[in-house]
Scaffold this active site. Structure first.
Site, PDB file in Angstrom:
ATOM      1  N   LYS A 275     -39.322  32.200  90.030  1.00  8.71           N
ATOM      2  CA  LYS A 275     -39.113  33.569  89.550  1.00  8.71           C
ATOM      3  C   LYS A 275     -38.636  33.577  88.099  1.00  8.71           C
ATOM      4  O   LYS A 275     -39.077  34.410  87.292  1.00  8.71           O
ATOM      5  CB  LYS A 275     -38.101  34.280  90.452  1.00  8.71           C
ATOM      6  CG  LYS A 275     -38.622  34.546  91.865  1.00  8.71           C
ATOM      7  CD  LYS A 275     -37.570  35.176  92.745  1.00  8.71           C
ATOM      8  CE  LYS A 275     -38.122  35.445  94.152  1.00  8.71           C
ATOM      9  NZ  LYS A 275     -37.118  36.027  95.046  1.00  8.71           N
TER      10      LYS A 275
ATOM     11  N   SER B 203     -36.274  40.286  98.812  1.00  7.27           N
ATOM     12  CA  SER B 203     -35.675  39.991  97.508  1.00  7.27           C
ATOM     13  C   SER B 203     -35.854  41.109  96.489  1.00  7.27           C
ATOM     14  O   SER B 203     -35.305  41.029  95.396  1.00  7.27           O
ATOM     15  CB  SER B 203     -36.253  38.689  96.944  1.00  7.27           C
ATOM     16  OG  SER B 203     -37.638  38.822  96.749  1.00  7.27           O
TER      17      SER B 203
END
Length: 785
Positions: A736, A693
């Site tokens: 996140k 990611s």
């Protein structure tokens, strides 16, 4: 033969001073000794009366009359205490031992019957009629003599302690009366039985009585010998104590009497019936009970079988907790115990509603996945409280042996059932709520794979016949409500993960943490420190300062620790008597908790080319990640540092290749790659990092370095890239985004294909931040610079 115990001395008289009339005898009473004619036997003298009579008879060389007392407990017997038939005896020897005891050795000659007692003597004297023996021979008497000799020899053969000469002496006796008296004296008879034979003057009748007594004794001796042989065969090498125990048990069994172990066996049998086991388990229990009954108590196998039976009996085969499912009450309990988590609570209420409408249905196995401190375990406790079931917790962290789940076989020393069966026994009910904690931390060793053993436990189609290795009989786990917890789902094996419904518990927002601290944590710490409600007041600004500067986590455990530290500080002041109430504001935290532990990530960023801000997901929640790039002289190498995993290294290589492929459109001189090396570093090098990611952040950092353009300091990004320049979706969006919000980020770049996760982002974060959705890296370049 023993006489009575010695009493006080009395005056003794010599025989020369005594004049005994005709047919008069000095009588010697005995407590339990019966003397037969023709038998030589010692007699112990204890009473002064008996000593005086024996000495007088010995000096006068006269016989005495030996008579049995009716009651052996009388110390000074009179005429009324004596039997009327006795034996005339000659005193062969009078012995006085050094310790003062008196004994005579006498020989019986003939029977007599007492007609009267004479007074005026210092000992008993009686007028007697002697009874002669009529030696009558007939075929009946001869037959009885032959039978008596045979039985006497058989009895002697069953008694190994008897001398062999005794059988020869019996064979040599030809007189019927003498034979009867000799055998009666040698036999192990009671004094009453011997007195009865002494009073039987008819020889044929005496022989019949003796034959009956001998027949009974021979039967007892045969049985005793048989029991001894059986015991010897079954316990050949056992110690003497074991042999004696087995003999005692065999004797009690033959006599039909109860024994200590018998009551224990009866109790176990009753307990087995009360346990209401399934047919197979009850059959196994009865079989083991029979083995226990045959096994000596001192044997090691006895304790092993007993432990096994205890486990079978104490398991709740038929005990079920009364399940009461009230959806409104369950909703109230969940709201009381946990703040927020609306989707999680809704799913739990749906689970309970289905359970209420279909109690016999196979309910799914729930697994709560989320960072530490978000309330996974306490959710399981709330579910158990909401439906009125027992709660048991089974920690799987670090288990590396399959036997911890399935149990050890009973052939091993110290074997026990697995943790699942142990938890069921602890719960004392067959339908508890069982929390399988830390499922992602199961180990795997050479003893087997415990996660594979859990496959049967967590499969509703199989766990109704779960077979523990120790029990070796199936146990129904279908009524157990299993709830798993894990921090990371990736480390749970696929087949095991497939058996569970995953429910993710993301971290809390700052506002949620403030509410949790005010509603739950502060109250709990006030109670723990002994402070009264209201003695410690912490302002909202102080709680926010603790969240931002002293704790950086997805859950609230460290937040509770810091609140506990504040409460202890207040408790110290209260205990000293300095204050009764304290109000803690943000400005007071430095004095209590020390310098703040976390700086704002925005302050750490510098506006220089080659730096970008990424977003990462960790088992403890989301976090921001800096990617730094530098160009050094070299020959087109990519240098990676920061303890990166293989997937992250491949993302960096893909990012560099993508930059090279688009160098013309980005305005980068392609020749600089041949003369330079690109060094890509991710700070916090002591922490392992992996995953795809960070691809977008690496791409932007390299582009920033090579174009000399700086990245906006309030922008963070996440997403996987492809060599075609596509931005691919990632996981952990909510965590996140919350990490970016904590770090002061105002713009977040997310993959377009993650737009579906936007609903999971808390409303506070959606209002406070700007979201840019990326389809290609071109979108990232446009938003980042």
């Amino acid at each position: 033969m023993n006489d009575t115990t010695q009493t006080s001395a009395t005056e003794q008289a010599s025989a020369s001073e005594l004049k005994l009339p005709d047919r008069a005898l000095i009588i010697l009473p005995t407590r339990n000794a019966v003397l037969f004619p023709g038998v030589v036997a010692p007699l112990g003298l204890g009473r002064p009366q008996s000593i005086a009579g024996a000495q007088a008879a010995a000096r006068a060389d006269k016989p005495i009359g030996v008579v049995l007392q009716k009651d052996a407990s009388i110390d000074t017997p009179g005429p009324e205490h004596l039997h009327r038939v006795g034996t005339v005896a000659e005193i062969l020897r009078y012995v006085t031992t050094p310790d003062g005891n008196h004994h005579i050795v006498s020989r019986g000659t003939r029977r007599f019957r007492i007609t009267d007692f004479l007074a005026g003597y210092p000992f008993l004297v009686a007028i007697v009629d002697e009874v002669g023996e009529a030696e009558v021979y007939s075929t009946e008497i001869a037959a009885r003599m032959h039978q008596l000799k045979e039985r006497a020899r058989e009895a002697i053969s069953l008694l190994p302690a008897f001398p062999k000469e005794l059988a020869d002496a019996i064979d040599q006796i030809q007189s019927p009366a003498a034979l009867a008296d000799f055998v009666a004296n040698a036999s192990d008879l009671t004094p009453a039985e011997k007195q009865d034979l002494l009073e039987t003057f008819d020889v044929q009748e005496r022989l019949d009585k003796l034959l009956r007594i001998l027949a009974q004794q021979i039967e007892v001796l045969r049985l005793s010998k048989q029991i001894g042989e059986q015991t010897q065969e079954s316990l050949q090498s056992r110690q003497r104590e074991h042999i004696l125990r087995e003999q005692l048990r065999q004797i009690q069994k033959e006599l039909g009497e109860g024994e200590g172990a018998g009551s224990e066996i009866a109790e176990l049998r009753e307990a087995i019936e009360k346990a209401k086991m399934p047919e197979e388990a009850e059959k196994q229990a009865v079989k083991e009970l029979a083995r226990l009954e045959r096994t000596p108590e001192a044997s090691a196998e006895h304790s092993m079988i007993r432990s096994y039976l205890d486990w079978l009996i104490e398991l709740p085969w038929s005990k079920l907790s009364d399940e009461r499912i009230d959806i409104a009450e369950a909703r109230r309990i969940l709201d009381d115990d946990h703040y927020g988590l609306p989707k999680i609570k809704q799913r739990i209420l749906e689970f309970l509603a289905v359970r209420k409408l279909n109690p016999e249905g196979k309910s799914p196995i729930l697994c709560f996945v989320g960072p530490p401190g978000v309330g996974k375990t306490s959710l399981g406790q709330s579910i158990a409280r909401a439906i009125g079931r027992k709660f048991v917790r089974l920690s799987l962290g670090g288990l590396h042996d399959e036997a911890e789940i399935r149990g050890h076989r009973r052939t091993y020393i110290g074997a026990l059932p697995g943790n699942v069966i142990q938890a069921i026994r602890k719960a004392e009910t067959r339908n508890p709520v069982m929390m399988l904690d830390e499922m992602d931390k199961l180990g795997q060793g050479f003893h087997g794979d415990p996660s594979a053993a859990l496959l049967e436990v967590l499969d509703p189609e199989q766990n109704s016949t779960f077979r523990d290795n120790y029990l070796a009989v199936p146990f129904d786990l279908s009524r157990v409500m299993f709830i798993g917890t894990a921090n990371v789902i990736d480390t749970i094996p696929g087949p095991l993960r497939d058996r569970m419904e995953i429910i993710e518990l993301p971290g809390y927002t700052e506002e949620e943490k403030v509410e949790i601290a005010k509603r739950y944590l502060l109250k709990r710490q006030l109670t723990a420190t002994g402070l009264k409600p209201g003695a410690c007041e912490i302002t909202d600004d102080a709680i926010r300062a603790i969240i931002q500067d002293y704790t950086r986590e997805a859950g609230v455990r460290n937040l509770e620790r810091e609140i506990g530290a504040i409460c202890r500080h207040v408790a110290t002041r209260v205990a000293e008597g300095k204050v009764e109430h304290m109000r803690i504001d943000a400005s007071d935290l430095h004095a209590i908790l020390g310098a703040r532990r976390f700086e704002s990530e925005v302050a750490m960023r510098t506006s220089v080319p080659g730096v970008s801000t990424g977003l990462a997901w960790t088992p403890t929640g989301g976090d921001i990640l800096f990617v730094e790039c530098a160009r050094v002289p070299g020959n087109d190498k990519l240098i990676l540092t920061g303890q990166l995993g293989d997937v992250m290294k491949e993302s960096a290589q893909a990012a560099l290749s993508l930059v090279k492929a688009r160098s013309a459109s980005l305005g980068i001189d392609a020749t600089m790659f041949e003369k330079s090396d690109i060094h890509l570093h991710v700070p916090a090098g002591a922490i392992p990092k992996d995953g795809p990611s960070a691809g977008v952040a690496m791409f932007i950092a390299i582009v920033s370095l090579l174009t000399g353009r700086t990245v906006k300091s309030d922008v963070a990004m996440t997403g996987e890239i492809s060599l075609r320049g596509l931005v691919l979706p990632i996981g952990g969006v909510k965590n996140k985004v919350l990490a970016a919000m904590r770090a002061g980020i105002t713009t977040v770049l997310l993959p377009e294909r993650n737009r579906k996760d936007y609903e999971d982002v808390p409303e506070a974060a959606r209002d406070a931040m700007n979201f840019v959705w990326l389809s290609t890296v071109d979108d990232a370049i446009a938003a980042a610079f």
